[in-house]
Motif scaffolding. Structure first.
Motif, PDB file in Angstrom:
ATOM      1  N   LEU A  38       5.894  70.111  80.898  1.00 61.43           N
ATOM      2  CA  LEU A  38       5.751  69.126  81.968  1.00 61.43           C
ATOM      3  C   LEU A  38       6.480  67.822  81.639  1.00 61.43           C
ATOM      4  CD1 LEU A  38       2.011  69.754  82.858  1.00 61.43           C
ATOM      5  CD2 LEU A  38       4.005  70.263  84.299  1.00 61.43           C
ATOM      6  N   GLU A  39       6.445  67.408  80.378  1.00 61.35           N
ATOM      7  CA  GLU A  39       7.164  66.193  79.985  1.00 61.35           C
ATOM      8  C   GLU A  39       8.675  66.368  80.160  1.00 61.35           C
ATOM      9  OE1 GLU A  39       4.384  63.903  76.718  1.00 61.35           O
ATOM     10  OE2 GLU A  39       5.729  65.466  75.984  1.00 61.35           O
ATOM     11  N   ILE A  89       2.082  70.669  78.123  1.00 57.95           N
ATOM     12  CA  ILE A  89       2.478  69.255  78.078  1.00 57.95           C
ATOM     13  C   ILE A  89       3.958  69.129  77.751  1.00 57.95           C
ATOM     14  CG2 ILE A  89       2.173  67.079  76.813  1.00 57.95           C
ATOM     15  CD1 ILE A  89       0.002  67.666  78.922  1.00 57.95           C
ATOM     16  N   ASP A  90       4.427  69.906  76.774  1.00 53.32           N
ATOM     17  CA  ASP A  90       5.850  69.867  76.421  1.00 53.32           C
ATOM     18  C   ASP A  90       6.721  70.212  77.634  1.00 53.32           C
ATOM     19  OD1 ASP A  90       8.028  69.640  74.465  1.00 53.32           O
ATOM     20  OD2 ASP A  90       8.237  71.811  74.778  1.00 53.32           O
ATOM     21  N   GLN A 104       6.332  60.748  79.940  1.00 52.35           N
ATOM     22  CA  GLN A 104       5.449  60.875  78.780  1.00 52.35           C
ATOM     23  C   GLN A 104       4.015  61.116  79.243  1.00 52.35           C
ATOM     24  OE1 GLN A 104       6.347  60.333  75.400  1.00 52.35           O
ATOM     25  NE2 GLN A 104       4.279  60.823  74.759  1.00 52.35           N
ATOM     26  N   ALA A 105       3.326  62.101  78.681  1.00 47.81           N
ATOM     27  CA  ALA A 105       1.929  62.381  79.017  1.00 47.81           C
ATOM     28  C   ALA A 105       1.026  61.277  78.471  1.00 47.81           C
ATOM     29  CB  ALA A 105       1.513  63.733  78.446  1.00 47.81           C
ATOM     30  N   SER A 110      -9.144  59.625  76.716  1.00 47.92           N
ATOM     31  CA  SER A 110      -8.369  58.733  77.575  1.00 47.92           C
ATOM     32  C   SER A 110      -9.280  58.039  78.594  1.00 47.92           C
ATOM     33  CB  SER A 110      -7.276  59.533  78.290  1.00 47.92           C
ATOM     34  OG  SER A 110      -6.563  58.733  79.190  1.00 47.92           O
ATOM     35  N   THR A 112      -6.388  64.256  87.717  1.00 45.57           N
ATOM     36  CA  THR A 112      -6.128  64.413  86.285  1.00 45.57           C
ATOM     37  C   THR A 112      -5.690  65.853  86.023  1.00 45.57           C
ATOM     38  OG1 THR A 112      -8.379  65.093  85.713  1.00 45.57           O
ATOM     39  CG2 THR A 112      -7.920  62.720  85.729  1.00 45.57           C
ATOM     40  N   HIS A 113      -5.158  66.079  84.831  1.00 54.25           N
ATOM     41  CA  HIS A 113      -4.771  67.428  84.415  1.00 54.25           C
ATOM     42  C   HIS A 113      -5.276  67.665  82.998  1.00 54.25           C
ATOM     43  CE1 HIS A 113      -2.193  67.976  87.882  1.00 54.25           C
ATOM     44  NE2 HIS A 113      -1.682  66.779  87.658  1.00 54.25           N
ATOM     45  N   HIS A 131      -2.129  61.847  77.499  1.00 51.47           N
ATOM     46  CA  HIS A 131      -2.959  62.431  76.445  1.00 51.47           C
ATOM     47  C   HIS A 131      -2.386  63.796  76.085  1.00 51.47           C
ATOM     48  CE1 HIS A 131      -5.194  65.196  79.166  1.00 51.47           C
ATOM     49  NE2 HIS A 131      -5.114  64.204  80.034  1.00 51.47           N
ATOM     50  N   ASP A 132      -3.037  64.504  75.183  1.00 51.01           N
ATOM     51  CA  ASP A 132      -2.484  65.761  74.654  1.00 51.01           C
ATOM     52  C   ASP A 132      -2.687  66.970  75.560  1.00 51.01           C
ATOM     53  OD1 ASP A 132      -5.181  66.316  74.326  1.00 51.01           O
ATOM     54  OD2 ASP A 132      -5.080  66.496  72.144  1.00 51.01           O
ATOM     55  N   GLY A 133      -3.283  66.770  76.730  1.00 52.14           N
ATOM     56  CA  GLY A 133      -3.449  67.863  77.677  1.00 52.14           C
ATOM     57  C   GLY A 133      -4.737  68.653  77.540  1.00 52.14           C
TER      58      GLY A 133
END
Length: 95
Positions: free
Chosen positions: A50-51, A47-48, A57-58, A70, A35-36, A60-62
């Motif tokens: 990495l996406e 997240i932005d 699409q992630a 999650s 997980t991250h 969750h919000d990171g």
């Protein structure tokens, strides 16, 4: 003859114990080993990035709270967080 408590296993199991049966219906734990999550202040940017980089699409919000939510929705009991650092100076801030 063994006592009922002597035949515990961490999954469903039926064991014949002399004259009777020992039936265990305990459930196994589910662990996500990859997980991250990031500190709240870094998560939106991470997240932005990495996406966009991964074209994915992630889930969750990171954030840690996002990961925990999650996990709850998926029935996961524990997780191992794999940090992401692209240079040595990023290592300590993402722990």
């Amino acid at each position: 003859m063994r006592q009922e408590t002597d035949c515990f296993l961490p999954y469903f199991f039926v064991w014949q114990a002399g004259e009777g049966f020992c039936i265990i219906t305990a459930t196994m734990k589910v662990i996500d080993f990859h997980t991250h999550a990031f500190p709240d202040s870094l998560a939106p940017r991470a997240i932005d990035s990495l996406e966009k980089e991964g074209n994915i699409q992630a889930f969750h919000d990171g954030t840690i709270n996002g990961l925990l939510g999650s996990m709850d929705r998926a029935g996961i009991d524990a997780a191992v967080i794999a940090s992401i650092a692209t240079k040595p100076s990023q290592f300590a801030p993402i722990l």
